[in-house]
Design a protein around this motif. Structure first.
Motif, PDB file in Angstrom:
ATOM      1  N   THR A  80     -55.913  -0.278 -52.316  1.00 10.32           N
ATOM      2  CA  THR A  80     -55.323   0.395 -51.149  1.00 10.32           C
ATOM      3  C   THR A  80     -56.226   0.317 -49.921  1.00 10.32           C
ATOM      4  OG1 THR A  80     -56.287   2.543 -51.753  1.00 10.32           O
ATOM      5  CG2 THR A  80     -54.101   1.999 -52.651  1.00 10.32           C
ATOM      6  N   LEU A  81     -57.375  -0.361 -50.044  1.00 10.35           N
ATOM      7  CA  LEU A  81     -58.334  -0.506 -48.944  1.00 10.35           C
ATOM      8  C   LEU A  81     -58.825   0.848 -48.427  1.00 10.35           C
ATOM      9  CD1 LEU A  81     -56.570  -3.379 -46.937  1.00 10.35           C
ATOM     10  CD2 LEU A  81     -58.536  -3.583 -48.471  1.00 10.35           C
ATOM     11  N   CYS A  82     -58.937   1.806 -49.339  1.00 10.13           N
ATOM     12  CA  CYS A  82     -59.413   3.131 -48.930  1.00 10.13           C
ATOM     13  C   CYS A  82     -60.883   3.098 -48.516  1.00 10.13           C
ATOM     14  CB  CYS A  82     -59.197   4.140 -50.055  1.00 10.13           C
ATOM     15  SG  CYS A  82     -60.233   3.859 -51.522  1.00 10.13           S
ATOM     16  N   GLY A  83     -61.642   2.155 -49.083  1.00  8.39           N
ATOM     17  CA  GLY A  83     -63.045   2.011 -48.714  1.00  8.39           C
ATOM     18  C   GLY A  83     -64.006   2.892 -49.481  1.00  8.39           C
ATOM     19  N   ASP A  84     -63.520   3.638 -50.461  1.00  8.55           N
ATOM     20  CA  ASP A  84     -64.409   4.520 -51.221  1.00  8.55           C
ATOM     21  C   ASP A  84     -65.504   3.734 -51.941  1.00  8.55           C
ATOM     22  OD1 ASP A  84     -62.992   6.688 -50.402  1.00  8.55           O
ATOM     23  OD2 ASP A  84     -61.920   7.005 -52.282  1.00  8.55           O
ATOM     24  N   CYS A  85     -65.142   2.579 -52.488  1.00  9.42           N
ATOM     25  CA  CYS A  85     -66.138   1.783 -53.209  1.00  9.42           C
ATOM     26  C   CYS A  85     -67.191   1.230 -52.249  1.00  9.42           C
ATOM     27  CB  CYS A  85     -65.467   0.649 -53.974  1.00  9.42           C
ATOM     28  SG  CYS A  85     -64.598  -0.556 -52.951  1.00  9.42           S
ATOM     29  N   VAL A  86     -66.759   0.899 -51.025  1.00 17.13           N
ATOM     30  CA  VAL A  86     -67.696   0.401 -50.012  1.00 17.13           C
ATOM     31  C   VAL A  86     -68.693   1.492 -49.637  1.00 17.13           C
ATOM     32  CG1 VAL A  86     -67.916  -0.507 -47.671  1.00 17.13           C
ATOM     33  CG2 VAL A  86     -66.033  -1.267 -49.135  1.00 17.13           C
ATOM     34  N   SER A  87     -68.177   2.701 -49.411  1.00 18.06           N
ATOM     35  CA  SER A  87     -69.045   3.822 -49.036  1.00 18.06           C
ATOM     36  C   SER A  87     -70.015   4.189 -50.149  1.00 18.06           C
ATOM     37  CB  SER A  87     -68.184   5.044 -48.679  1.00 18.06           C
ATOM     38  OG  SER A  87     -67.325   4.770 -47.598  1.00 18.06           O
ATOM     39  N   ALA A  88     -69.586   4.023 -51.394  1.00 20.02           N
ATOM     40  CA  ALA A  88     -70.416   4.421 -52.531  1.00 20.02           C
ATOM     41  C   ALA A  88     -71.468   3.381 -52.886  1.00 20.02           C
ATOM     42  CB  ALA A  88     -69.531   4.690 -53.749  1.00 20.02           C
ATOM     43  N   CYS A  89     -71.300   2.141 -52.414  1.00 23.05           N
ATOM     44  CA  CYS A  89     -72.196   1.055 -52.816  1.00 23.05           C
ATOM     45  C   CYS A  89     -73.493   1.105 -52.014  1.00 23.05           C
ATOM     46  CB  CYS A  89     -71.505  -0.291 -52.610  1.00 23.05           C
ATOM     47  SG  CYS A  89     -72.537  -1.698 -53.070  1.00 23.05           S
ATOM     48  N   SER A  91     -76.028  -1.034 -52.146  1.00 20.87           N
ATOM     49  CA  SER A  91     -76.670  -2.342 -51.942  1.00 20.87           C
ATOM     50  C   SER A  91     -75.895  -3.278 -51.033  1.00 20.87           C
ATOM     51  CB  SER A  91     -76.873  -3.030 -53.301  1.00 20.87           C
ATOM     52  OG  SER A  91     -75.614  -3.349 -53.879  1.00 20.87           O
ATOM     53  N   GLY A  92     -74.673  -2.871 -50.651  1.00 12.31           N
ATOM     54  CA  GLY A  92     -73.850  -3.744 -49.818  1.00 12.31           C
ATOM     55  C   GLY A  92     -73.086  -4.788 -50.599  1.00 12.31           C
ATOM     56  N   ALA A  93     -73.060  -4.678 -51.919  1.00  8.13           N
ATOM     57  CA  ALA A  93     -72.312  -5.631 -52.735  1.00  8.13           C
ATOM     58  C   ALA A  93     -70.815  -5.504 -52.480  1.00  8.13           C
ATOM     59  CB  ALA A  93     -72.617  -5.414 -54.214  1.00  8.13           C
ATOM     60  N   LYS A  94     -70.344  -4.279 -52.286  1.00  8.47           N
ATOM     61  CA  LYS A  94     -68.960  -4.025 -51.902  1.00  8.47           C
ATOM     62  C   LYS A  94     -68.918  -3.863 -50.381  1.00  8.47           C
ATOM     63  CE  LYS A  94     -66.586  -3.623 -55.851  1.00  8.47           C
ATOM     64  NZ  LYS A  94     -65.310  -4.311 -56.142  1.00  8.47           N
ATOM     65  N   ALA A  95     -68.051  -4.635 -49.721  1.00  3.47           N
ATOM     66  CA  ALA A  95     -68.007  -4.581 -48.257  1.00  3.47           C
ATOM     67  C   ALA A  95     -66.633  -5.013 -47.765  1.00  3.47           C
ATOM     68  CB  ALA A  95     -69.078  -5.489 -47.652  1.00  3.47           C
ATOM     69  N   PHE A  96     -66.261  -4.518 -46.598  1.00  9.44           N
ATOM     70  CA  PHE A  96     -65.041  -5.002 -45.967  1.00  9.44           C
ATOM     71  C   PHE A  96     -65.286  -6.420 -45.469  1.00  9.44           C
ATOM     72  CE2 PHE A  96     -63.968  -0.444 -45.573  1.00  9.44           C
ATOM     73  CZ  PHE A  96     -62.669  -0.494 -46.065  1.00  9.44           C
ATOM     74  N   GLY A  97     -64.345  -7.311 -45.746  1.00 12.19           N
ATOM     75  CA  GLY A  97     -64.525  -8.712 -45.405  1.00 12.19           C
ATOM     76  C   GLY A  97     -64.386  -9.011 -43.930  1.00 12.19           C
ATOM     77  N   SER A  98     -63.821  -8.095 -43.161  1.00 10.71           N
ATOM     78  CA  SER A  98     -63.694  -8.298 -41.715  1.00 10.71           C
ATOM     79  C   SER A  98     -63.506  -6.946 -41.050  1.00 10.71           C
ATOM     80  CB  SER A  98     -62.498  -9.206 -41.399  1.00 10.71           C
ATOM     81  OG  SER A  98     -61.269  -8.580 -41.759  1.00 10.71           O
ATOM     82  N   ARG A  99     -63.705  -6.930 -39.734  1.00  9.83           N
ATOM     83  CA  ARG A  99     -63.410  -5.734 -38.964  1.00  9.83           C
ATOM     84  C   ARG A  99     -62.963  -6.144 -37.569  1.00  9.83           C
ATOM     85  NH1 ARG A  99     -66.765  -3.920 -34.969  1.00  9.83           N
ATOM     86  NH2 ARG A  99     -68.903  -4.715 -34.840  1.00  9.83           N
ATOM     87  N   PHE A 100     -62.294  -5.233 -36.889  1.00  9.14           N
ATOM     88  CA  PHE A 100     -61.834  -5.511 -35.538  1.00  9.14           C
ATOM     89  C   PHE A 100     -62.988  -5.431 -34.542  1.00  9.14           C
ATOM     90  CE2 PHE A 100     -57.546  -4.343 -37.154  1.00  9.14           C
ATOM     91  CZ  PHE A 100     -56.857  -5.460 -36.682  1.00  9.14           C
ATOM     92  N   TRP A 101     -63.017  -6.383 -33.607  1.00  8.06           N
ATOM     93  CA  TRP A 101     -63.951  -6.383 -32.502  1.00  8.06           C
ATOM     94  C   TRP A 101     -63.157  -6.418 -31.193  1.00  8.06           C
ATOM     95  CZ3 TRP A 101     -69.502  -7.872 -32.588  1.00  8.06           C
ATOM     96  CH2 TRP A 101     -70.019  -7.940 -33.881  1.00  8.06           C
ATOM     97  N   THR A 102     -63.722  -5.823 -30.158  1.00 10.33           N
ATOM     98  CA  THR A 102     -63.172  -5.939 -28.815  1.00 10.33           C
ATOM     99  C   THR A 102     -64.024  -6.934 -28.031  1.00 10.33           C
ATOM    100  OG1 THR A 102     -64.541  -4.178 -27.860  1.00 10.33           O
ATOM    101  CG2 THR A 102     -62.430  -3.522 -28.890  1.00 10.33           C
TER     102      THR A 102
END
Length: 230
Positions: A80-89, A91-102
């Motif tokens: 669901t892309l909630c990001g809980d696993c990213v926040s809990a990691c 070491s940075g092994a779990k990460a969002f593959g992209s993000r919005f830039w302006t």
């Protein structure tokens, strides 16, 4: 202000145009090249990546998600892309593959490196994916960079509307034009699309005074290429 998904930023790049450069890789591409070096960028959507070499085996992602398998992976359809696993990691092994830039965020990111651009004759390059699928964002960002005296390069496969090419041309110092194959049938077999539009856009740029370097991939097993442009 426009925005676009960027999945990677490469600093001190020396193969993406002249001099020392910062290269931004944007999500989304109309081609499906069999040899694609960035297949994660083909679809313009957010994904969560897992880099096993960064994983320290702490299990925090498993604890907060509850759906990960023994390899700490989760089928895309269930995420669901909630990001809980990213926040809990840790070491940075779990990460969002992209993000919005302006455009302003891009400018702010590269301004501290301008001294390297000026000294080496470098600047900023946009790649992908296919960066021209975000032509409105790209035109605004390129114009902003030019206002601050930064050399601009667009690395493109040309498989976009001529309107998209026209939108960025006034703000682009150099086009790196990736021409995959000259034969239209082979081009379609290898990339999922023939090269008629690609050649039309290349002709448009050449006829309108753009600085263009044509680059042809030499991939073992996919035959030789012959190029009619120089």
């Amino acid at each position: 202000m426009t925005k676009a998904r960027i999945f990677d930023v490469k600093h001190y790049a020396v193969h993406d145009g002249p001099g020392i450069r910062t290269t931004f890789f944007l999500m989304g591409c109309p081609l499906r090249c069999l040899w694609c070096q960035n297949p994660e960028s083909q679809v313009n959507e957010t994904v969560i990546t897992f880099t096993t070499t960064k994983c320290i085996g702490c299990g925090h992602c498993y604890e907060v998600c509850g759906k990960l398998d023994a390899h700490l992976q989760l089928p895309k359809a269930q995420c669901t892309l909630c990001g809980d696993c990213v926040s809990a990691c840790p070491s940075g092994a779990k990460a969002f593959g992209s993000r919005f830039w302006t455009p302003q965020e891009v400018l702010d990111h590269v301004l501290p490196e301008k001294i390297f651009f000026d000294t080496s004759g470098g600047g900023v390059t946009f790649s992908g994916g296919e960066c021209l699928t975000h032509s409105a964002f790209l035109a605004e960002t390129l114009a902003l960079l030019k206002q601050h005296g930064i050399h601009t390069t667009v690395d493109t496969c040309g498989a976009v509307s001529t309107q998209s090419v026209r939108a960025v041309a006034p703000y682009t110092d150099l086009f790196l034009y990736d021409l995959k194959k000259m034969d239209p049938e082979q081009h379609k077999n290898y990339t999922g699309m023939d090269n008629q539009l690609i050649l039309q856009n290349l002709e448009y740029l050449c006829n309108h005074g753009a600085q263009v370097i044509v680059r042809i991939p030499l991939i073992p097993g996919y035959g030789s290429n012959r190029c009619i442009y120089s």
